[in-house]
Design a protein around this motif. Structure first.
Motif, PDB file in Angstrom:
ATOM      1  N   LEU A 156      51.970 -17.414   5.790  1.00 12.48           N
ATOM      2  CA  LEU A 156      52.792 -19.052   5.823  1.00 12.48           C
ATOM      3  C   LEU A 156      51.592 -19.998   5.266  1.00 12.48           C
ATOM      4  N   LEU A 157      51.777 -20.823   4.460  1.00 15.72           N
ATOM      5  CA  LEU A 157      51.174 -21.740   3.637  1.00 15.72           C
ATOM      6  C   LEU A 157      51.416 -23.025   4.413  1.00 15.72           C
ATOM      7  N   GLY A 158      50.083 -23.855   4.515  1.00 16.75           N
ATOM      8  CA  GLY A 158      50.136 -25.160   5.488  1.00 16.75           C
ATOM      9  C   GLY A 158      50.426 -26.100   4.273  1.00 16.75           C
ATOM     10  N   LEU A 159      50.719 -27.174   4.577  1.00 15.05           N
ATOM     11  CA  LEU A 159      51.272 -28.386   4.000  1.00 15.05           C
ATOM     12  C   LEU A 159      50.939 -29.688   4.821  1.00 15.05           C
ATOM     13  N   ARG A 160      50.575 -30.779   4.249  1.00 14.74           N
ATOM     14  CA  ARG A 160      50.153 -31.831   5.077  1.00 14.74           C
ATOM     15  C   ARG A 160      50.776 -33.319   4.453  1.00 14.74           C
ATOM     16  N   LEU A 161      51.094 -34.114   5.210  1.00 15.30           N
ATOM     17  CA  LEU A 161      51.503 -35.387   4.701  1.00 15.30           C
ATOM     18  C   LEU A 161      50.857 -36.558   5.522  1.00 15.30           C
ATOM     19  N   PRO A 162      49.791 -37.188   5.044  1.00 13.17           N
ATOM     20  CA  PRO A 162      49.178 -38.319   5.774  1.00 13.17           C
ATOM     21  C   PRO A 162      50.284 -39.420   5.909  1.00 13.17           C
ATOM     22  N   LEU A 163      50.323 -40.057   7.154  1.00 12.47           N
ATOM     23  CA  LEU A 163      51.167 -41.036   7.414  1.00 12.47           C
ATOM     24  C   LEU A 163      50.461 -42.538   7.639  1.00 12.47           C
ATOM     25  N   GLN A 164      51.083 -43.478   7.613  1.00 11.09           N
ATOM     26  CA  GLN A 164      50.755 -44.738   7.779  1.00 11.09           C
ATOM     27  C   GLN A 164      51.009 -44.891   9.302  1.00 11.09           C
ATOM     28  N   VAL A 165      49.807 -45.096   9.858  1.00 12.83           N
ATOM     29  CA  VAL A 165      49.645 -45.697  11.340  1.00 12.83           C
ATOM     30  C   VAL A 165      50.240 -47.205  11.485  1.00 12.83           C
TER      31      VAL A 165
END
Length: 168
Positions: A156-165
């Motif tokens: 499994l390969l990880g992905l990330r999406l930074p979010l606007q707080v």
């Protein structure tokens, strides 16, 4: 067609179970199910008791579902404090290419932002090119620190999406 994303209801469990297992099987992700993942995918009641399950529906027809989890909960695998993750995104093979997956991912993003999360993470099989293409359209990027293997032979390969707080 109008796709609505809403929380799962107990009357949906059997259909969510069916479509999730069928989607994973059709995508070739259950060919060597030595780890019994089909059983976990099918147990919607257990998931609903420990995480949020969202469904995409067109009227009474369920098109797909996703599990949304926060760190420390039983269905969270890689999220850390301040993050959220989603798993088990599945669209009924008979309903694919209609926008249900896109709506479900957007609902997870919206939910994570509403909770004040700084990132949304997902792990997907290294062979699942369609998933990578979908997540790329939202701006997810590879995060190798999230990579892992639940059973031998499954990467499994990880992905990330930074979010606007969102400020309140």
């Amino acid at each position: 067609m109008t796709i609505v994303v809403r929380p799962v209801e107990p009357d949906d469990f059997a259909e969510v179970s069916r479509l999730t297992v069928e989607a994973y099987r059709a995508d070739g992700q259950l060919e060597d199910d030595a780890g019994g993942y089909a059983v976990a995918l099918a147990d919607v009641a257990a998931r609903a008791a420990s995480a949020e399950i969202l469904v995409a529906a067109d009227g009474q027809q369920l098109l797909g579902s996703v599990t949304f989890a926060l760190p420390g909960s039983p269905y969270a695998e890689v999220s850390r404090t301040g993050e959220a993750e989603f798993r088990m995104l599945a669209v009924d093979p008979a309903a694919q290419r209609r926008g249900a997956a896109r709506r479900l991912v957007q609902a997870c993003i919206d939910r994570a932002e509403a909770l004040g999360c700084t990132s949304l993470v997902i792990c997907t099989r290294d062979v699942n090119r369609a998933a990578f293409a979908l997540y790329d359209t939202f701006g997810f990027t590879r995060d190798p620190s999230l990579d892992w293997s639940p059973v031998p032979g499954v990467r499994l390969l990880g992905l990330r999406l930074p979010l606007q707080v969102l400020a309140h």
